[in-house]
Scaffold this motif. Structure first.
Motif, PDB file in Angstrom:
ATOM      1  N   THR A   1       0.866  -1.658   0.124  1.00  0.00           N
ATOM      2  CA  THR A   1       0.138   0.090   0.054  1.00  0.00           C
ATOM      3  C   THR A   1       0.926   0.670   0.079  1.00  0.00           C
ATOM      4  O   THR A   1       2.056   1.177   0.293  1.00  0.00           O
ATOM      5  CB  THR A   1      -0.927   0.191   1.093  1.00  0.00           C
ATOM      6  OG1 THR A   1       0.146   0.280   1.962  1.00  0.00           O
ATOM      7  CG2 THR A   1      -1.637  -1.345   0.989  1.00  0.00           C
ATOM      8  N   PRO A   2       0.579   2.233  -0.069  1.00  0.00           N
ATOM      9  CA  PRO A   2       1.425   3.327  -0.156  1.00  0.00           C
ATOM     10  C   PRO A   2       2.045   3.965   0.677  1.00  0.00           C
ATOM     11  O   PRO A   2       3.034   4.404   0.692  1.00  0.00           O
ATOM     12  CB  PRO A   2      -0.039   4.947   0.202  1.00  0.00           C
ATOM     13  CG  PRO A   2      -1.227   4.622  -1.249  1.00  0.00           C
ATOM     14  CD  PRO A   2      -0.692   3.233  -0.434  1.00  0.00           C
TER      15      PRO A   2
ATOM     16  N   LEU B   1       5.745  -4.015   7.474  1.00  0.00           N
ATOM     17  CA  LEU B   1       6.516  -2.508   7.785  1.00  0.00           C
ATOM     18  C   LEU B   1       5.713  -1.102   6.693  1.00  0.00           C
ATOM     19  O   LEU B   1       5.347  -1.712   5.987  1.00  0.00           O
ATOM     20  CB  LEU B   1       7.574  -3.272   6.454  1.00  0.00           C
ATOM     21  CG  LEU B   1       8.887  -2.658   6.458  1.00  0.00           C
ATOM     22  CD1 LEU B   1      10.296  -3.961   6.363  1.00  0.00           C
ATOM     23  CD2 LEU B   1       9.023  -1.863   5.140  1.00  0.00           C
ATOM     24  N   SER B   2       6.796  -0.551   7.842  1.00  0.00           N
ATOM     25  CA  SER B   2       6.512   0.791   7.836  1.00  0.00           C
ATOM     26  C   SER B   2       7.397   1.350   6.234  1.00  0.00           C
ATOM     27  O   SER B   2       8.599   1.193   7.051  1.00  0.00           O
ATOM     28  CB  SER B   2       6.628   1.748   8.553  1.00  0.00           C
ATOM     29  OG  SER B   2       6.998   2.866   8.014  1.00  0.00           O
ATOM     30  N   LYS B   3       7.109   1.676   5.081  1.00  0.00           N
ATOM     31  CA  LYS B   3       7.959   2.080   4.052  1.00  0.00           C
ATOM     32  C   LYS B   3       8.479   3.327   5.119  1.00  0.00           C
ATOM     33  O   LYS B   3       9.964   3.400   4.285  1.00  0.00           O
ATOM     34  CB  LYS B   3       7.377   2.522   2.825  1.00  0.00           C
ATOM     35  CG  LYS B   3       6.747   1.552   1.817  1.00  0.00           C
ATOM     36  CD  LYS B   3       5.631   1.323   1.132  1.00  0.00           C
ATOM     37  CE  LYS B   3       5.566   0.781   0.219  1.00  0.00           C
ATOM     38  NZ  LYS B   3       4.841   1.311  -1.445  1.00  0.00           N
ATOM     39  N   ALA B   4       8.490   4.031   5.725  1.00  0.00           N
ATOM     40  CA  ALA B   4       8.856   5.477   5.548  1.00  0.00           C
ATOM     41  C   ALA B   4      10.286   5.190   6.335  1.00  0.00           C
ATOM     42  O   ALA B   4      10.861   6.239   6.101  1.00  0.00           O
ATOM     43  CB  ALA B   4       7.892   6.070   6.175  1.00  0.00           C
ATOM     44  N   THR B   5       9.965   3.913   7.048  1.00  0.00           N
ATOM     45  CA  THR B   5      11.193   3.805   8.607  1.00  0.00           C
ATOM     46  C   THR B   5      11.512   2.695   7.951  1.00  0.00           C
ATOM     47  O   THR B   5      12.982   2.510   8.406  1.00  0.00           O
ATOM     48  CB  THR B   5      10.699   3.461   9.746  1.00  0.00           C
ATOM     49  OG1 THR B   5       9.979   2.672   9.800  1.00  0.00           O
ATOM     50  CG2 THR B   5      10.106   4.296  10.300  1.00  0.00           C
ATOM     51  N   GLY B   6      11.677   2.489   6.924  1.00  0.00           N
ATOM     52  CA  GLY B   6      11.993   0.846   6.579  1.00  0.00           C
ATOM     53  C   GLY B   6      12.265  -0.445   7.532  1.00  0.00           C
ATOM     54  O   GLY B   6      12.737  -1.204   7.479  1.00  0.00           O
ATOM     55  N   LYS B   7      11.588   0.394   8.951  1.00  0.00           N
ATOM     56  CA  LYS B   7      10.908  -1.410  10.157  1.00  0.00           C
ATOM     57  C   LYS B   7       9.684  -1.894   9.865  1.00  0.00           C
ATOM     58  O   LYS B   7       9.425  -0.965   9.676  1.00  0.00           O
ATOM     59  CB  LYS B   7      11.377   0.149  11.518  1.00  0.00           C
ATOM     60  CG  LYS B   7      12.999   0.724  10.754  1.00  0.00           C
ATOM     61  CD  LYS B   7      14.285  -0.460  10.874  1.00  0.00           C
ATOM     62  CE  LYS B   7      15.571   0.191  11.252  1.00  0.00           C
ATOM     63  NZ  LYS B   7      17.247  -0.676  11.752  1.00  0.00           N
TER      64      LYS B   7
ATOM     65  N   LEU C   1      -5.989   2.065  -9.825  1.00  0.00           N
ATOM     66  CA  LEU C   1      -6.553   1.763  -8.730  1.00  0.00           C
ATOM     67  C   LEU C   1      -5.458   1.094  -7.762  1.00  0.00           C
ATOM     68  O   LEU C   1      -5.532   0.354  -7.028  1.00  0.00           O
ATOM     69  CB  LEU C   1      -7.945   1.462  -8.461  1.00  0.00           C
ATOM     70  CG  LEU C   1      -8.696   2.404  -9.596  1.00  0.00           C
ATOM     71  CD1 LEU C   1     -10.301   1.936  -9.345  1.00  0.00           C
ATOM     72  CD2 LEU C   1      -8.615   3.875  -8.474  1.00  0.00           C
ATOM     73  N   HIS C   2      -4.339   0.598  -8.110  1.00  0.00           N
ATOM     74  CA  HIS C   2      -2.907  -0.496  -7.039  1.00  0.00           C
ATOM     75  C   HIS C   2      -3.140   0.243  -6.396  1.00  0.00           C
ATOM     76  O   HIS C   2      -2.921   1.370  -6.011  1.00  0.00           O
ATOM     77  CB  HIS C   2      -1.980  -0.782  -7.870  1.00  0.00           C
ATOM     78  CG  HIS C   2      -2.576  -1.286  -9.361  1.00  0.00           C
ATOM     79  ND1 HIS C   2      -1.670  -2.836  -8.781  1.00  0.00           N
ATOM     80  CD2 HIS C   2      -2.692  -1.635 -10.455  1.00  0.00           C
ATOM     81  CE1 HIS C   2      -2.209  -3.514 -10.022  1.00  0.00           C
ATOM     82  NE2 HIS C   2      -2.084  -2.759 -11.084  1.00  0.00           N
ATOM     83  N   GLY C   3      -3.669   0.015  -4.945  1.00  0.00           N
ATOM     84  CA  GLY C   3      -2.889   0.800  -3.212  1.00  0.00           C
ATOM     85  C   GLY C   3      -4.168   1.142  -3.526  1.00  0.00           C
ATOM     86  O   GLY C   3      -4.159   2.143  -2.576  1.00  0.00           O
ATOM     87  N   GLN C   4      -5.519   1.613  -4.109  1.00  0.00           N
ATOM     88  CA  GLN C   4      -6.264   2.214  -3.716  1.00  0.00           C
ATOM     89  C   GLN C   4      -7.869   1.489  -3.695  1.00  0.00           C
ATOM     90  O   GLN C   4      -7.820   1.504  -4.113  1.00  0.00           O
ATOM     91  CB  GLN C   4      -6.416   3.127  -5.164  1.00  0.00           C
ATOM     92  CG  GLN C   4      -5.695   4.016  -5.841  1.00  0.00           C
ATOM     93  CD  GLN C   4      -4.854   4.924  -4.522  1.00  0.00           C
ATOM     94  OE1 GLN C   4      -5.691   5.899  -3.569  1.00  0.00           O
ATOM     95  NE2 GLN C   4      -3.606   5.355  -3.961  1.00  0.00           N
TER      96      GLN C   4
END
Length: 580
Positions: free
Chosen positions: A302-303, A343-349, A441-444
Motif C-alpha cells: 500500500t502507499p 513494515l513501514s515504508k517511511a522507516t524501513g522497519k 487503482l493499485h493500492g487505492q
C-alpha cells in the motif's frame, strides 16, 4: 531445544553429504544403479483426450520473433499501444531422445517468455524458451535440483546424490512471473519465481543471464537466502519495488530464521543488459519457527506499508533437506494462526506483528488503506490445489477436482492495534483467481475486478468473470466451451469516464481453433472486441504484465504499477463501502 537445533543443522548437512557421497560411490562402482527407460513426448496422438486442455500443458511447438498475427475476428483498437508480456511453462520434457524424462508438476516446467505487442491495430508475437543453466543441463538428463514434484522416471541414484550433496543450490528455472525492474532505457525485463533471483531477457525475449546485484546492507551469511516470493512489486506512484528473502539461520547458527525485506529503486541509473542493479536491504524479522517457513506467493503493498502474511501452509525445512521433491516437505497446519508482519515504508522497519485465522492463498486482488486500517482482498485457495491441480498428468487429462473452491476474502488489519491481535477475514464474493483491476487503482479503493473462474466442467480455469466487490456478486461472465483463458491485463481506455472503462487482454487456448489467440474484451460487459490468432498452441503463461509503449511506466501487473502514476478520478464515480 535451541541447543538441539543449533547442533542439528550442521550435523544434518554433514549427514546428507555423507549419504550423497555413499550413493555416488555406489554409482561409480556400478552397484545397483537404476536405469531409465525411453520416455517419448507425452500426449501427442497417444491418448484420446476429452477436450483440448492438454494443448495448454504441452511443450511449445515453435518459437517466434516479431511474427505478425492475423486479426481473425473484430478489429484491434488502434489506441492500444504496448506489449503484454508473460513468463510461464514452456517445456515439459528433457533428456536425449533415447532417454527422455517428463516433468510432473506445472511449477517445474521449463520457463518460456511470450510477448504480444500491439500498435496501430497490428499484433506481433514473440515466444522463447529461456536457455538457462537448468535448460542446458536438461538436454542431457534430469538436472540435479530440488523441484516441486520431480520427474517421470525419477532421478537415478547418481543425480539424487548430487542433489542432496548441494542442499542449498539455487535453481535458475524461474518460470512464474515477468517484471520490469527499471524504467530507464532500455527498460529491462526479468523472469522470477518463488525461488530467489531474476533471469533477464532482451527485446526478443531471448535469455541474457542471471541478474547480479550491488547489495546495500545485506544481512547475510553464506548462500542461505534461497526462498523469496513471486509477487514482489510496487504500488501506484511508488518508485520502489519491495520484496523479501528468507534467511535460514539468519543471525548466527542456531538462531531463528529471518524474513529479510528489501527494495529496488526503479529510477536508478541503468548501464544496460547484463549489468548489475542496486538493491537495498531494509529490516529483518524473526519467524516463529526454526523448522518451518510459510509459503508466501505474494506480499501486500500500500502507499505506506508492506504486509507479509505468513500462512499455515509451510515448508518443513528439515524435510526439505531430506527430499528432492518439495511437495513432500510441505505441511498445512490449520491448528495454528497465520502470522502477519507490517513494515513501514517511511522507516524501513517492521512496526507490528499480528495474527489471523488460518488460510492460504496465491494472490491478492487489491490492497489499500482506509484510515488506520489496511484492507487486503485476496483469492482464498485450498492448499491441495497446488498439489493436485498443478499435476502435468491431471492437467492433460483434465482430471476431476481434488480440491475445494474457496471464496474471495477480505482481511482488514488495524495498524493501531496491539501486537499479537488476531484478525478474521470475511467473504466478499465468488471463487476466482489471477485477478486484475483498473491500472490506476493499485493500492487505492476500488469496486471492479476481473478474474479467471471455474465453471466446474474442467480442472483448470475456463471462464472470466467481472466481480462487483461492493455487492459481492458476479456482474458479467465470459465463457466459450473448450476455450481456456490465461492471466488478464486491464488497459484503461482513453478518456475513461468510469472505473470499468477498460479493455481486458488475455491469451486463450481455443479448442475448436486448434491454437491460441490474443483476445480483447470490453471491461464493461465482457463482450469480445478482437481476436488475433497465434500460429500454434501456447502453453499457459503464468504471470506477467502490460508494458505501455516507451516503458517509462514500467510493466503493470498484479502487484506492479506505474511508478509515476496518479489515482484515477472518474466523471461517473462508483460508490464505495468497506467491511471492517
Amino acid at each position: 531445544r535451541s541447543v538441539v537445533l543449533f547442533l542439528y543443522y550442521p550435523v544434518h548437512y554433514l549427514q546428507k553429504s555423507m549419504v550423497a557421497m555413499l550413493l555416488l560411490a555406489a554409482v561409480v562402482l556400478g552397484l545397483g544403479v537404476p536405469g531409465q527407460a525411453h520416455f517419448g513426448p507425452y500426449g501427442r496422438n497417444e491418448l484420446k483426450y476429452r477436450d483440448s486442455l492438454h494443448l495448454m500443458f504441452e511443450t511449445v511447438r515453435g518459437e517466434a520473433t516479431a511474427e505478425i498475427l492475423p486479426v481473425t475476428w473484430g478489429s484491434m483498437p488502434a489506441w492500444i499501444d504496448g506489449a503484454k508480456i508473460n513468463n510461464g511453462f514452456g517445456m515439459f520434457e528433457g533428456g536425449p531422445p533415447e532417454n527422455q524424462f517428463m516433468i510432473n508438476h506445472l511449477a517445474d516446467a521449463m520457463s518460456y517468455m511470450t510477448k504480444f505487442q500491439i500498435s496501430n491495430g497490428t499484433v506481433r508475437m514473440w515466444d522463447k524458451i529461456l536457455h538457462t543453466k537448468y535448460w542446458q543441463e536438461a538436454k542431457t538428463g534430469i538436472p540435479p535440483f530440488r523441484t516441486f514434484n520431480g520427474t517421470t522416471p525419477n532421478m537415478d541414484a547418481a543425480t539424487i546424490a548430487r542433489t542432496l550433496a548441494d542442499s542449498l543450490k539455487s535453481n535458475d528455472n524461474l518460470n512464474v512471473a515477468a517484471i520490469q525492474l527499471n524504467v530507464n532505457a532500455p527498460g529491462r525485463m526479468f523472469g522470477n519465481s518463488d525461488m530467489k533471483g531474476f533471469n533477464e531477457v532482451d527485446e526478443n525475449m531471448d535469455y541474457v543471464g542471471w541478474l547480479e546485484f550491488e547489495e546495500l546492507n545485506k544481512p547475510m551469511i553464506g548462500g542461505f537466502d534461497i526462498i523469496s516470493c513471486t509477487h514482489i512489486g510496487n504500488t501506484l506512484g511508488d518508485k520502489y519495488i519491495y520484496g523479501y528473502n528468507y534467511l535460514i539461520l539468519g543471525r548466527a547458527m542456531g538462531e531463528q530464521n529471518l524474513l529479510a525485506s528489501w527494495r529496488i529503486d526503479m529510477t536508478q541509473p541503468d548501464n544496460g543488459p547484463g549489468t548489475k542493479l542496486t538493491r537495498e536491504w531494509l529490516d529483518t524479522v524473526a519467524v516463529p519457527s526454526r523448522t518451518h517457513l510459510s509459503y508466501m506467493h505474494t506480499i501486500a503493498n500500500t502507499p505506506n506499508y508492506i504486509v507479509f502474511i505468513g500462512s499455515v501452509f509451510q515448508y518443513n525445512v528439515l524435510h526439505v533437506m531430506d527430499h528432492i521433491r518439495l511437495l513432500h516437505a510441505m505441511e498445512y497446519h490449520d491448528e495454528e494462526n497465520n502470522q502477519i508482519w507490517v513494515l513501514s515504508k517511511a522507516t524501513g522497519k517492521f512496526i507490528k506483528r499480528f495474527t489471523s485465522d488460518p488460510f492460504w492463498f496465491y494472490h491478492f486482488v487489491n490492497v489499500y488503506e482506509e484510515g488506520s486500517s489496511i484492507v487486503m482482498d485476496y483469492n482464498a485457495q485450498d492448499y491441495r490445489h497446488i498439489e493436485t491441480a498443478f499435476s502435468s498428468w491431471d492437467l492433460r487429462e483434465d482430471a476431476p477436482w481434488r480440491f475445494k473452491a474457496q471464496p474471495t476474502m477480505r482481511l482488514v488489519v488495524n495498524v493501531t492495534a496491539s501486537d499479537g491481535t488476531t484478525f478474521s477475514p470475511t467473504s466478499i464474493g465468488p471463487s476466482y483467481d489471477l485477478g486484475t483491476i483498473h491500472p490506476n487503482l493499485h493500492g487505492q479503493r476500488y469496486r471492479w475486478a476481473w478474474g479467471l473462474a471455474w465453471t466446474g466442467k474442467s480442472i483448470w480455469w475456463d471462464s472470466i468473470i467481472k466481480h462487483d466487490v461492493e455487492s459481492k456478486t458476479v456482474a458479467k461472465t465470459w465463457y466459450r466451451k473448450d476455450h481456456y483463458p490465461g492471466e488478464l491485463n486491464a488497459v484503461a481506455k482513453p478518456g475513461a469516464a468510469a472505473e470499468d472503462d477498460v479493455v481486458i487482454l488475455t491469451t486463450v487456448l481455443g479448442g475448436d481453433y486448434g491454437t491460441s489467440y490474443l483476445l480483447v474484451l470490453d471491461g464493461k460487459d465482457l463482450s469480445p472486441i478482437a481476436e488475433a490468432k497465434a500460429p500454434y498452441p501456447l502453453p499457459f503463461g503464468s504471470h506477467g504484465c502490460w508494458q505501455p509503449a516507451g516503458k517509462k511506466q514500467g510493466c503493470i501487473g498484479e502487484t506492479t504499477a506505474d511508478p509515476y502514476g496518479k489515482p484515477a478520478v472518474f466523471s461517473s464515480p462508483s460508490s464505495y463501502s468497506i467491511v471492517v
